[in-house]
Design an enzyme around this catalytic site. Structure first.
Site, PDB file in Angstrom:
ATOM      1  N   ASP A   1       0.819  -1.217   0.000  1.00  0.00           N
ATOM      2  CA  ASP A   1       0.000   0.000   0.000  1.00  0.00           C
ATOM      3  C   ASP A   1       0.856   1.272   0.000  1.00  0.00           C
ATOM      4  O   ASP A   1       0.372   2.348   0.363  1.00  0.00           O
ATOM      5  CB  ASP A   1      -0.967  -0.010   1.190  1.00  0.00           C
ATOM      6  CG  ASP A   1      -0.233  -0.147   2.512  1.00  0.00           C
ATOM      7  OD1 ASP A   1       0.997  -0.373   2.486  1.00  0.00           O
ATOM      8  OD2 ASP A   1      -0.882  -0.041   3.564  1.00  0.00           O
TER       9      ASP A   1
ATOM     10  N   HIS B   1      18.662   3.504 -23.117  1.00  0.00           N
ATOM     11  CA  HIS B   1      17.781   3.752 -21.966  1.00  0.00           C
ATOM     12  C   HIS B   1      18.415   3.262 -20.669  1.00  0.00           C
ATOM     13  O   HIS B   1      17.749   2.648 -19.826  1.00  0.00           O
ATOM     14  CB  HIS B   1      16.405   3.090 -22.183  1.00  0.00           C
ATOM     15  CG  HIS B   1      15.558   3.822 -23.175  1.00  0.00           C
ATOM     16  ND1 HIS B   1      14.454   3.275 -23.763  1.00  0.00           N
ATOM     17  CD2 HIS B   1      15.653   5.078 -23.680  1.00  0.00           C
ATOM     18  CE1 HIS B   1      13.909   4.155 -24.601  1.00  0.00           C
ATOM     19  NE2 HIS B   1      14.626   5.256 -24.562  1.00  0.00           N
TER      20      HIS B   1
ATOM     21  N   ASP C   1      21.116  12.464 -19.113  1.00  0.00           N
ATOM     22  CA  ASP C   1      19.847  12.877 -19.726  1.00  0.00           C
ATOM     23  C   ASP C   1      18.878  13.055 -18.564  1.00  0.00           C
ATOM     24  O   ASP C   1      18.363  12.082 -18.011  1.00  0.00           O
ATOM     25  CB  ASP C   1      19.378  11.781 -20.695  1.00  0.00           C
ATOM     26  CG  ASP C   1      18.128  12.179 -21.481  1.00  0.00           C
ATOM     27  OD1 ASP C   1      17.437  13.127 -21.063  1.00  0.00           O
ATOM     28  OD2 ASP C   1      17.854  11.516 -22.500  1.00  0.00           O
TER      29      ASP C   1
ATOM     30  N   ASP D   1      13.781  18.423 -20.864  1.00  0.00           N
ATOM     31  CA  ASP D   1      14.455  17.185 -21.281  1.00  0.00           C
ATOM     32  C   ASP D   1      15.826  17.540 -21.864  1.00  0.00           C
ATOM     33  O   ASP D   1      15.938  17.811 -23.057  1.00  0.00           O
ATOM     34  CB  ASP D   1      13.561  16.485 -22.327  1.00  0.00           C
ATOM     35  CG  ASP D   1      14.120  15.152 -22.778  1.00  0.00           C
ATOM     36  OD1 ASP D   1      15.114  14.680 -22.196  1.00  0.00           O
ATOM     37  OD2 ASP D   1      13.554  14.584 -23.736  1.00  0.00           O
TER      38      ASP D   1
ATOM     39  N   HIS E   1      18.596   6.526 -33.082  1.00  0.00           N
ATOM     40  CA  HIS E   1      17.292   7.051 -32.660  1.00  0.00           C
ATOM     41  C   HIS E   1      16.952   8.290 -33.475  1.00  0.00           C
ATOM     42  O   HIS E   1      17.737   8.750 -34.289  1.00  0.00           O
ATOM     43  CB  HIS E   1      17.275   7.344 -31.160  1.00  0.00           C
ATOM     44  CG  HIS E   1      18.331   8.316 -30.712  1.00  0.00           C
ATOM     45  ND1 HIS E   1      18.277   9.657 -30.982  1.00  0.00           N
ATOM     46  CD2 HIS E   1      19.488   8.122 -30.023  1.00  0.00           C
ATOM     47  CE1 HIS E   1      19.327  10.261 -30.458  1.00  0.00           C
ATOM     48  NE2 HIS E   1      20.094   9.352 -29.889  1.00  0.00           N
TER      49      HIS E   1
ATOM     50  N   HIS F   1      11.516  14.873 -30.333  1.00  0.00           N
ATOM     51  CA  HIS F   1      10.094  14.591 -30.111  1.00  0.00           C
ATOM     52  C   HIS F   1       9.447  15.837 -29.534  1.00  0.00           C
ATOM     53  O   HIS F   1      10.122  16.712 -28.983  1.00  0.00           O
ATOM     54  CB  HIS F   1       9.946  13.415 -29.140  1.00  0.00           C
ATOM     55  CG  HIS F   1      10.775  13.563 -27.893  1.00  0.00           C
ATOM     56  ND1 HIS F   1      10.356  14.296 -26.812  1.00  0.00           N
ATOM     57  CD2 HIS F   1      12.031  13.127 -27.576  1.00  0.00           C
ATOM     58  CE1 HIS F   1      11.291  14.278 -25.883  1.00  0.00           C
ATOM     59  NE2 HIS F   1      12.342  13.580 -26.317  1.00  0.00           N
TER      60      HIS F   1
ATOM     61  N   HIS G   1       7.540  12.723 -23.927  1.00  0.00           N
ATOM     62  CA  HIS G   1       7.280  12.423 -25.344  1.00  0.00           C
ATOM     63  C   HIS G   1       5.845  12.883 -25.543  1.00  0.00           C
ATOM     64  O   HIS G   1       4.895  12.138 -25.331  1.00  0.00           O
ATOM     65  CB  HIS G   1       7.466  10.938 -25.634  1.00  0.00           C
ATOM     66  CG  HIS G   1       8.906  10.510 -25.487  1.00  0.00           C
ATOM     67  ND1 HIS G   1       9.310   9.216 -25.567  1.00  0.00           N
ATOM     68  CD2 HIS G   1      10.034  11.221 -25.270  1.00  0.00           C
ATOM     69  CE1 HIS G   1      10.623   9.141 -25.391  1.00  0.00           C
ATOM     70  NE2 HIS G   1      11.076  10.350 -25.203  1.00  0.00           N
TER      71      HIS G   1
ATOM     72  N   GLU H   1      18.118  16.277 -30.396  1.00  0.00           N
ATOM     73  CA  GLU H   1      19.000  15.440 -29.580  1.00  0.00           C
ATOM     74  C   GLU H   1      19.748  14.357 -30.361  1.00  0.00           C
ATOM     75  O   GLU H   1      19.576  13.165 -30.106  1.00  0.00           O
ATOM     76  CB  GLU H   1      18.189  14.790 -28.461  1.00  0.00           C
ATOM     77  CG  GLU H   1      16.902  14.094 -28.908  1.00  0.00           C
ATOM     78  CD  GLU H   1      16.184  13.407 -27.732  1.00  0.00           C
ATOM     79  OE1 GLU H   1      16.847  12.654 -27.008  1.00  0.00           O
ATOM     80  OE2 GLU H   1      14.974  13.628 -27.568  1.00  0.00           O
TER      81      GLU H   1
ATOM     82  N   TYR I   1      26.970   6.713 -30.738  1.00  0.00           N
ATOM     83  CA  TYR I   1      27.205   5.709 -29.696  1.00  0.00           C
ATOM     84  C   TYR I   1      28.062   4.596 -30.300  1.00  0.00           C
ATOM     85  O   TYR I   1      27.623   3.912 -31.227  1.00  0.00           O
ATOM     86  CB  TYR I   1      25.868   5.135 -29.200  1.00  0.00           C
ATOM     87  CG  TYR I   1      24.854   6.236 -28.913  1.00  0.00           C
ATOM     88  CD1 TYR I   1      24.802   6.847 -27.666  1.00  0.00           C
ATOM     89  CD2 TYR I   1      23.992   6.688 -29.925  1.00  0.00           C
ATOM     90  CE1 TYR I   1      23.893   7.878 -27.417  1.00  0.00           C
ATOM     91  CE2 TYR I   1      23.086   7.722 -29.680  1.00  0.00           C
ATOM     92  CZ  TYR I   1      23.032   8.317 -28.429  1.00  0.00           C
ATOM     93  OH  TYR I   1      22.145   9.337 -28.200  1.00  0.00           O
TER      94      TYR I   1
ATOM     95  N   ARG J   1      25.489  12.306 -26.533  1.00  0.00           N
ATOM     96  CA  ARG J   1      24.255  12.924 -27.013  1.00  0.00           C
ATOM     97  C   ARG J   1      24.189  14.343 -26.460  1.00  0.00           C
ATOM     98  O   ARG J   1      24.658  14.581 -25.332  1.00  0.00           O
ATOM     99  CB  ARG J   1      23.017  12.116 -26.554  1.00  0.00           C
ATOM    100  CG  ARG J   1      21.681  12.756 -26.949  1.00  0.00           C
ATOM    101  CD  ARG J   1      20.468  11.819 -26.816  1.00  0.00           C
ATOM    102  NE  ARG J   1      20.140  11.408 -25.481  1.00  0.00           N
ATOM    103  CZ  ARG J   1      20.399  10.224 -24.954  1.00  0.00           C
ATOM    104  NH1 ARG J   1      20.998   9.298 -25.682  1.00  0.00           N
ATOM    105  NH2 ARG J   1      20.056   9.931 -23.707  1.00  0.00           N
TER     106      ARG J   1
ATOM    107  N   GLU K   1      21.255  17.376 -26.080  1.00  0.00           N
ATOM    108  CA  GLU K   1      19.810  17.560 -26.243  1.00  0.00           C
ATOM    109  C   GLU K   1      19.367  18.900 -25.669  1.00  0.00           C
ATOM    110  O   GLU K   1      19.644  19.203 -24.506  1.00  0.00           O
ATOM    111  CB  GLU K   1      19.068  16.424 -25.521  1.00  0.00           C
ATOM    112  CG  GLU K   1      17.560  16.586 -25.521  1.00  0.00           C
ATOM    113  CD  GLU K   1      16.817  15.382 -24.944  1.00  0.00           C
ATOM    114  OE1 GLU K   1      17.403  14.653 -24.129  1.00  0.00           O
ATOM    115  OE2 GLU K   1      15.650  15.183 -25.326  1.00  0.00           O
TER     116      GLU K   1
HETATM  117  N1  GLY Z   1      14.693  11.652 -21.968  1.00  0.00           N
HETATM  118  C1  GLY Z   1      13.958  10.984 -22.933  1.00  0.00           C
HETATM  119  C2  GLY Z   1      14.321  11.385 -24.284  1.00  0.00           C
HETATM  120  O1  GLY Z   1      15.310  12.078 -24.460  1.00  0.00           O
HETATM  121  O2  GLY Z   1      13.647  11.119 -25.235  1.00  0.00           O
HETATM  122 MN    MN Z   2      16.280  13.209 -22.961  1.00  0.00          MN
HETATM  123 MN    MN Z   3      14.287  13.679 -25.453  1.00  0.00          MN
END
Ligand code: GLY
Ligand code: MN
Ligand code: MN
Length: 431
Positions: free
Chosen positions: A35, A238, A255, A266, A345, A349, A356, A379, A383, A400, A402
């Site tokens: 709970d 991820h 990130d 983000d 990727h 987004h 997202h 972003e 890699y 990366r 972003e």
């Molecule tokens: N942090 C999630 C992305 O960059 O899409």
């Molecule tokens: Mn991100």
């Molecule tokens: Mn992102």
């Protein structure tokens, strides 16, 4: 009472056919174990249209023959004992008085009342497929509504996701102010973290530092689980384990962005744990940075989402050729998608109440053009895992960068540029 949420409900109603209804379920409390609950997070569509932050609430909009929109809320009822344990509830009276709904009822009465409300309407819009419970409930409510009058017209089900998503895509003035604040908090946290990180620290210590910097500035929650990835961990896209030691000579990819008043930021930055990039790290970094800067320049009203994607792919392909990591001509390697071994990727987004965020990427069969008020991430990354077929010097580098970009009538505004991405500026900050 007129408020920003009522305006959004009216706008949504204006886009929908007359004699239609909309049903949006709020979120329920989620449990981490037994709970012990997670902190409550309202459903994003429900929040956008109500600003009402109590669990297990439902919004119903009825759009009549003259396209007037009536807002009806089902909310938790007043309960003195529950309020001692869990805090204040508005109850139906408070929901009408303080939140601008036209009518409100106890949420325990929804199965009884909603079929009566829906009877006579032609269509019910709701986010189809988002929750099995809501799918089943909507069908039940419609079935009951129909059974009340043998001669009533059929009630169709239609998906509300795109309609609400595309309304959410264009941020209004209030939203832009909130998002600027979210972005600034996160950018400041990254600046502080660059000054804080040291070899030997654990990834989760750095993660906790970000959380503290967010919270200290009013962004209590991270908008998503932060990725704090030292060295080759950055090649796991991820990576959220965040449990390894940060090594001297490695980069760390972070990130991390906070949520402020339910809006996400983000940001990713990749920086040297000991404050100095190696020559190989810098060479890859410069390619990612060029890809990012050129892709950001392309976020303008005459372009669509695929334009910045293709720019990033081409800059990265050319950069990898220049470094001897790919062999061949840029156009040919771009065509065959050879870059996907290292940049797998998408460029970004939509960003908003969800990280997202809602909103389509295709409009009238074409890629969505940027419009003022949209916010997108940009972003790109490279890699190179230790199993890649490249010279040893490149192995284990994952980078990366972003940022969060607001589309304006004249171009765009980078909402996260308070934190440097230029490697010289990063090194100066960390010295
Ligand atoms: N942090 C999630 C992305 O960059 O899409
Ligand atoms: Mn991100
Ligand atoms: Mn992102």
């Amino acid at each position: 009472m007129k408020n920003r949420y009522a305006d959004r409900r009216s706008k949504l109603g204006a886009m929908l056919p007359k004699n239609s209804a909309v049903v949006i379920a709020g979120a329920a409390v989620q449990y981490r174990n037994a709970d012990s609950s997670h902190a409550f997070r309202q459903d994003s569509n429900f929040w956008y249209l109500t600003g009402f932050n109590e669990p297990e609430s439902t919004l119903v909009l009825l759009i009549n023959e003259s396209k007037d929109v009536q807002s009806i809320a089902f909310v938790p009822k007043k309960d003195a004992l529950k309020e001692i344990w869990d805090g204040y509830r508005a109850g139906p009276n408070g929901a009408v008085k303080d939140h601008g709904f036209d009518l409100a009822f106890d949420n325990t009465e929804i199965d009884e009342r909603l079929p009566d409300l829906l009877a006579g309407y032609n269509q019910v819009f709701y986010p189809v497929g988002k929750s099995q419970k809501l799918d089943a409930d909507v069908i039940d409510w419609i079935k009951t509504a129909r059974s009340k009058d043998r001669h009533s017209s059929p009630i169709d089900i239609a998906d509300a996701s795109s309609k609400i998503g595309n309304e959410r895509l264009i941020k209004d003035k209030d939203e832009i102010e909130i998002m600027k604040k979210a972005c600034q908090i996160s950018a400041e946290a990254h600046v502080e973290a660059m000054k804080f990180v040291k070899p030997g620290m654990n990834e989760q210590e750095l993660e906790a530092f970000y959380q503290y910097q967010f919270s200290k500035r009013g962004g209590r929650f991270a908008a998503y689980t932060p990725i704090v990835a030292g060295g080759e961990n950055a090649c796991v896209l991820h990576y959220v384990e965040n449990s390894k030691a940060l090594k001297d000579g490695d980069l760390v990819l972070v990130d991390a962005g906070c949520e402020f008043e339910l809006y996400a930021s983000d940001i990713t930055r990749t920086y040297p744990i000991n404050g100095k990039f190696t020559a190989a790290q810098l060479a890859i970094y410069e390619v990612v940075l060029e890809a990012q800067q050129k892709s950001i320049e392309a976020v303008t009203v005459n372009n669509n989402v695929m334009d910045s994607q293709i720019i990033s792919e081409k800059v990265i392909t050319q950069g990898l050729i220049d470094l001897g990591i790919l062999n061949g001509s840029m156009e040919e390697l771009h065509e065959t998608g050879a870059f996907k071994d290292f940049y797998m990727h998408k460029i970004g987004h939509w960003l908003g109440i969800d990280v997202h965020d809602a909103g389509d990427y295709i409009e009238d069969g074409e890629y969505m053009k940027f419009k003022p008020g949209m916010v997108t991430t940009v972003e790109p990354g490279i890699y190179i895992s230790s199993t890649a077929n490249v010279k040893d010097q490149w192995k284990g580098i994952g980078i990366r960068i972003e940022d969060n970009i607001l589309v304006t009538a004249k171009g765009n505004q980078n909402l996260t540029d308070f934190v440097p991405s230029n490697p010289k500026e990063i090194e100066a900050l960390m010295a």
